[in-house]
Design a protein around this motif. Structure first.
Motif, mmCIF file in Angstrom:
data_model
loop_
_atom_site.group_PDB
_atom_site.id
_atom_site.type_symbol
_atom_site.label_atom_id
_atom_site.label_comp_id
_atom_site.label_asym_id
_atom_site.label_seq_id
_atom_site.Cartn_x
_atom_site.Cartn_y
_atom_site.Cartn_z
ATOM 1 N N TRP A 183 0.816 -1.210 0.000
ATOM 2 C CA TRP A 183 0.000 0.000 0.000
ATOM 3 C C TRP A 183 0.849 1.257 0.000
ATOM 4 N N ARG A 184 2.085 1.163 0.458
ATOM 5 C CA ARG A 184 2.983 2.326 0.474
ATOM 6 C C ARG A 184 3.401 2.734 -0.947
ATOM 7 N N VAL A 185 3.368 1.809 -1.895
ATOM 8 C CA VAL A 185 3.793 2.106 -3.270
ATOM 9 C C VAL A 185 2.662 1.771 -4.246
ATOM 10 N N ALA A 186 1.426 1.953 -3.804
ATOM 11 C CA ALA A 186 0.276 1.553 -4.614
ATOM 12 C C ALA A 186 0.240 2.290 -5.948
ATOM 13 N N HIS B 11 -7.014 -1.680 -3.528
ATOM 14 C CA HIS B 11 -8.221 -1.601 -4.353
ATOM 15 C C HIS B 11 -8.570 -0.145 -4.654
ATOM 16 N N ALA B 12 -8.499 0.720 -3.640
ATOM 17 C CA ALA B 12 -8.816 2.135 -3.845
ATOM 18 C C ALA B 12 -7.853 2.782 -4.838
ATOM 19 N N TYR C 82 -4.327 -5.550 7.771
ATOM 20 C CA TYR C 82 -5.747 -5.795 7.511
ATOM 21 C C TYR C 82 -6.281 -4.881 6.411
ATOM 22 N N GLY C 83 -5.795 -3.634 6.365
ATOM 23 C CA GLY C 83 -6.299 -2.668 5.401
ATOM 24 C C GLY C 83 -5.527 -2.610 4.103
ATOM 25 N N ASN C 84 -4.518 -3.480 3.935
ATOM 26 C CA ASN C 84 -3.679 -3.460 2.746
ATOM 27 C C ASN C 84 -4.514 -3.636 1.472
ATOM 28 N N ALA C 85 -5.391 -4.635 1.463
ATOM 29 C CA ALA C 85 -6.200 -4.917 0.270
ATOM 30 C C ALA C 85 -7.102 -3.738 -0.070
ATOM 31 N N ALA C 86 -7.735 -3.129 0.946
ATOM 32 C CA ALA C 86 -8.635 -2.005 0.690
ATOM 33 C C ALA C 86 -7.871 -0.832 0.088
#
Length: 453
Positions: free
Chosen positions: A302-305, A342-343, A335-339
């Motif tokens: 998520w840091r490099v999404a 996705h965003a 837990y929030g990585n996927a969300a």
């Protein structure tokens, strides 16, 4: 002379036999009867279920018709063939079989027993290792995994820098050929650690020299990346030579033959990386080398999404049930990585993790998705990542991942919400064939439930 005369007599006798009248030959037998055409395979009719189809809401009280292992009809009003074996699933949910994106299923049984562990091999560069050929079809872990609705899994060895070629396998079958869905689907790379940690008090030095410390993490990282780039260069040269010199012949170097589809763009590299430094370095390196990537692990992806989205690099997420990767990460980072991915528009799927300990818990794949939904991931996105999203990442979306006409009938029936741990998987089919959901744990439960009092 006598020997010559005898030989001449024998030759004349044989010639006479060859000129024998046709009527002396045995009469021909009766013509062989024509083989009857094989009986058509009976259809399978799954009736009355809530059918989860792509691109829309589930179909209530719908039917799915299967013939020859393929879905031939889906809907509320489809005609049920007279010869169909009927399965009634009123009140239950019918979904595609779940796909675990990262495991060592079939390659390990008991981590502490070396003879049952086929995940490691000597050597640093082993792209020629074929995971599907080492898979044990009799692994008890396959049965346990099926009970959680996982019917397909990616499996791959885990050692060295280039671990081997990964395979997508079913979780039920008699032989490794039966198990194999697609192989190879990628070549697996364990990306080196990019963190630079200070050396204290000269610890870790072993002689050194003008170029510095032999145990320096930076030096080890640079050597690993140089070895990886040199391997791709060798594979490119080998591929060009094969096309020019011996096109169509058998491969004469298994190592470069395994890497050739990567440098030719036919296969991706699955790169095991978690930290932002690793991910950014892998993205930059892949752009320079002109190869496709699939990130495996991605604990802090998520840091490099944004960079992942721009490069169109999908992520096979490791276990969400984990602590934050760093002290400065949010408490719900895993837990929030996927969300968050996705965003940002990053393609992803779920996994239970590619190590021997996690393999025993591959049955809990749907709970990884449930945890992500509880922390902001839309429910539809979670179900897609468990099925069609994973199939797209591994190049089998034309066969698996959704309930559509023409696709394989690799399906599960769930008595309740698939993301609810209390909802059991009641039935499963792989390519239209019913799958046994009795596993070792269920057998032991029944055995000791009936023990003498």
């Amino acid at each position: 002379r006598r020997r010559g005369a005898l030989a001449l007599a024998a030759a004349l006798a044989l010639a006479a036999l060859g000129r024998a009248p046709a009527q002396d030959a045995p009469p021909p037998g009766p013509p062989a009867p024509e083989e009857a055409p094989p009986e058509p395979e009976p259809a399978l009719a799954i009736l009355g279920a809530t059918v989860h189809v792509p691109g829309g809401p589930p179909l209530e009280r719908a039917n799915v018709i299967v013939r020859g292992g393929k879905i031939v009809a889906v809907g509320r009003d489809v005609e049920v063939p007279a010869d169909a074996d009927r399965v009634f699933l009123a009140g239950q949910h019918l979904l595609p079989g779940l796909i675990d994106g990262d495991t060592v299923l079939g390659l390990t049984e008991i981590g502490a027993v070396k003879a049952t562990d086929d995940t490691r091999e000597v050597g640093r560069l082993n792209p020629n290792l074929r995971a599907e050929r080492a898979v044990n079809p009799d692994s008890e872990l396959f049965g346990v995994t099926r009970t959680g609705g996982v019917l397909v899994a990616f499996t791959c060895p885990r050692s060295g820098l280039v671990s081997g070629s990964g395979a997508l396998v079913y979780t039920e079958g008699w032989t490794w050929e039966d198990l194999t869905v697609r192989a190879p689907v990628s070549v697996h790379v364990r990306w080196p650690d990019m963190a630079v940690r200070p050396q204290h008090g000269g610890r870790g030095r072993r002689g050194g020299g003008p170029d510095g410390d032999e145990d320096d993490p930076r030096r080890r990282r640079e050597e690993a990346l140089r070895a990886l780039s040199e391997a791709l260069a060798e594979a490119r040269a080998w591929s060009r030579a094969r096309r020019v010199l011996v096109a169509g012949g058998p491969p004469d170097d298994a190592k470069w033959a395994a890497l050739a589809p990567v440098v030719e763009g036919a296969l991706p590299l699955t790169v095991e990386a978690n930290d932002p430094q690793q991910l950014r370095a892998a993205l930059d390196w892949a752009e320079r080398e002109r190869v496709r990537l699939v990130v495996v692990g991605g604990a802090r992806a998520w840091r490099v999404a944004d960079a992942l989205r721009v490069a169109d690099v999908p992520v096979v997420l490791g276990p969400a049930l984990a602590l934050p990767g760093r002290d400065d990460d949010p408490i719900d980072a895993a837990y929030g990585n996927a969300a968050r991915l996705h965003a940002a528009g990053v393609r992803f799927c779920f996994s239970t993790g590619g190590n021997a300990f996690a393999t025993a818990n591959a049955r809990n794949l749907r709970l990884e998705a449930a945890a992500a939904v509880a922390h902001g991931l839309p429910r539809a996105a979670a179900l897609r990542a468990l099925t069609l999203g994973a199939a797209e990442i591994f190049g089998v979306a034309d066969r698996l991942g959704s309930i559509e006409v023409g696709k394989e009938a690799t399906l599960i029936a769930v008595d309740g919400d698939v993301l609810d741990a209390r909802a059991p998987v009641t039935a499963a089919w792989i390519a239209g064939r019913g799958v046994d959901l009795t596993d070792r744990q269920a057998r032991l439960y029944e055995r000791y439930r009936r023990r003498p009092r």
